[in-house]
Design a protein around this motif. Sequence first.
Motif, PDB file in Angstrom:
ATOM      1  N   GLY A 108       0.985  -1.472   0.076  1.00  0.00           N
ATOM      2  CA  GLY A 108      -0.037  -0.228  -0.250  1.00  0.00           C
ATOM      3  C   GLY A 108       0.934   1.318  -0.045  1.00  0.00           C
ATOM      4  N   ALA A 109       2.187   1.011  -0.050  1.00  0.00           N
ATOM      5  CA  ALA A 109       3.361   2.325   0.207  1.00  0.00           C
ATOM      6  C   ALA A 109       3.120   2.542  -1.058  1.00  0.00           C
ATOM      7  N   LEU A 110       3.479   4.547  -1.803  1.00  0.00           N
ATOM      8  CA  LEU A 110       3.968   5.166  -2.127  1.00  0.00           C
ATOM      9  C   LEU A 110       5.095   5.629  -2.350  1.00  0.00           C
ATOM     10  N   ALA A 111       5.627   5.397  -2.981  1.00  0.00           N
ATOM     11  CA  ALA A 111       7.452   6.320  -2.714  1.00  0.00           C
ATOM     12  C   ALA A 111       7.662   6.761  -4.363  1.00  0.00           C
ATOM     13  N   TRP A 112       8.375   8.130  -4.407  1.00  0.00           N
ATOM     14  CA  TRP A 112       9.053   8.254  -5.675  1.00  0.00           C
ATOM     15  C   TRP A 112       9.904   7.727  -6.066  1.00  0.00           C
ATOM     16  N   VAL A 113      10.512   6.989  -6.888  1.00  0.00           N
ATOM     17  CA  VAL A 113      11.716   6.184  -7.407  1.00  0.00           C
ATOM     18  C   VAL A 113      12.200   7.597  -7.438  1.00  0.00           C
ATOM     19  N   ARG A 168      -2.993   2.637   2.953  1.00  0.00           N
ATOM     20  CA  ARG A 168      -4.475   1.734   3.545  1.00  0.00           C
ATOM     21  C   ARG A 168      -4.622   3.420   4.811  1.00  0.00           C
ATOM     22  N   ASN A 169      -3.691   4.088   4.666  1.00  0.00           N
ATOM     23  CA  ASN A 169      -4.492   4.978   5.678  1.00  0.00           C
ATOM     24  C   ASN A 169      -3.967   7.070   5.139  1.00  0.00           C
ATOM     25  N   PRO A 170      -4.650   6.889   4.512  1.00  0.00           N
ATOM     26  CA  PRO A 170      -3.796   8.179   3.257  1.00  0.00           C
ATOM     27  C   PRO A 170      -3.839   9.433   4.150  1.00  0.00           C
ATOM     28  N   ALA A 217      -1.339  13.440  -9.417  1.00  0.00           N
ATOM     29  CA  ALA A 217      -1.763  14.757  -8.963  1.00  0.00           C
ATOM     30  C   ALA A 217      -3.262  13.571  -8.519  1.00  0.00           C
ATOM     31  N   ARG A 218      -3.176  12.696  -8.459  1.00  0.00           N
ATOM     32  CA  ARG A 218      -4.330  12.120  -7.712  1.00  0.00           C
ATOM     33  C   ARG A 218      -4.627  11.987  -6.143  1.00  0.00           C
ATOM     34  N   TYR A 219      -3.095  12.171  -5.930  1.00  0.00           N
ATOM     35  CA  TYR A 219      -2.793  12.405  -4.447  1.00  0.00           C
ATOM     36  C   TYR A 219      -2.146  13.011  -3.609  1.00  0.00           C
TER      37      TYR A 219
END
Length: 295
Positions: A236-241, A260-262, A288-290
Motif C-alpha cells: 500500500g505504500a506510495l514512494a517516489w523512485v 491504506r491510511n491516507p 496528482a490523484r494523491y
Amino acid sequence: MAARLQKVADYLNAQLVQLKSGEPVAASQLSRNTDTLLTLWEQDRQALLYAVACLRDESNLVQHSLAVAVRMLDLGQSRRLAPERLKAVVACALIHDLGKGLLPDRLLRDEALDADEQLQLHRHVESILERLGECRWLDADVAAQVIGMANERLDGSGYPAGLEGEALPTLARMMAVVDVADVMTRPRPGRAAWTQRDVYRHLFTHSDAFDNTWVQRYIRRFGVAPIGSLALYTNGALAWVKHHDARGNPDAVHVVLNTRNPKRRLDQPLSGPDLDQLGALKETVNSARYRLMPP
C-alpha cells in the motif's frame, strides 16, 4: 542538483519572454544552458533525472521542455552520439515546444479545433525554427529533425508536413517517442495525466505511428517505474523512485504515503534490502490523484 537545474528553467522562462517580444533565440544562452545539462548528466545521471521531477512549480511547458531535453540527452548518450551532435540534439529538445508559448490560449484548449485553428496551432513549429538564425553553431539537420519533425508520425498523421515512413530519419523517430512519452504523463485541461503503464501501452499499440525500436529502447533505458515517478507497492505504500539498479529497477525510494491510511503522510527514504518491507512493485500512479510532490 535541482537548484542547478532550476537555473536552466529560469533560462527557458526568460527565453520565452524574449520570443514574445519578437527576439530570436539567444545563441550564447542556449549553448551555455545546454552545456549545463551535459555537465549535470556527467556528474550524476540518475540525480538529474530525479531533479527534473522536482521542478513542479514551473509551467507545464517548462517542465516538459526540460524533461524531453534530459531524456533525449540520456538516450543520446546511450547510443553514443558524437559530442557536437549530442549537444545540438539536447539544445533543440530544450526549445522544441517554446513556440506554443506564442500562441493564443484558445488554440491550446483541450477541445477539437477546426481546420483553420489546426493550421494556426501547427505554426508553433515554424515559429521556433525561424528564430534560430543566430544559432549558427546548431546543426541544421538536427534542428529539422528534433524540432521540425517532433510531431510527425510514421503513418503520416502528424504535422506540420504530414511526413511518413522513410521520410522520417532516426532523430525524428526518437524525438517523437520521447516527446509523447512525457506529454501524456502530464495533466491537461479536461484530461488527467496518464499512468506510465498506459503510456507504454499506447506507444506499443500504435506501432503504425511510433517506431517500435525506439519505444523498446525508451522502456529499457527508463524502466517501467522511471526515476521521478510515483510507485505503488503491494503493502500500500506510495514512494517516489529516486534511483535504479543496473537492471533498471528501483533500488532507492522516498516513501510519502500509505494508501491504506491516507490521512497519515510519511517521510521515509528506503534503499537496498530495506525495500523488501514494501513488497513487490505494483505499478506507477498519477501523483496528482494523491496531491503529492517529490520531496
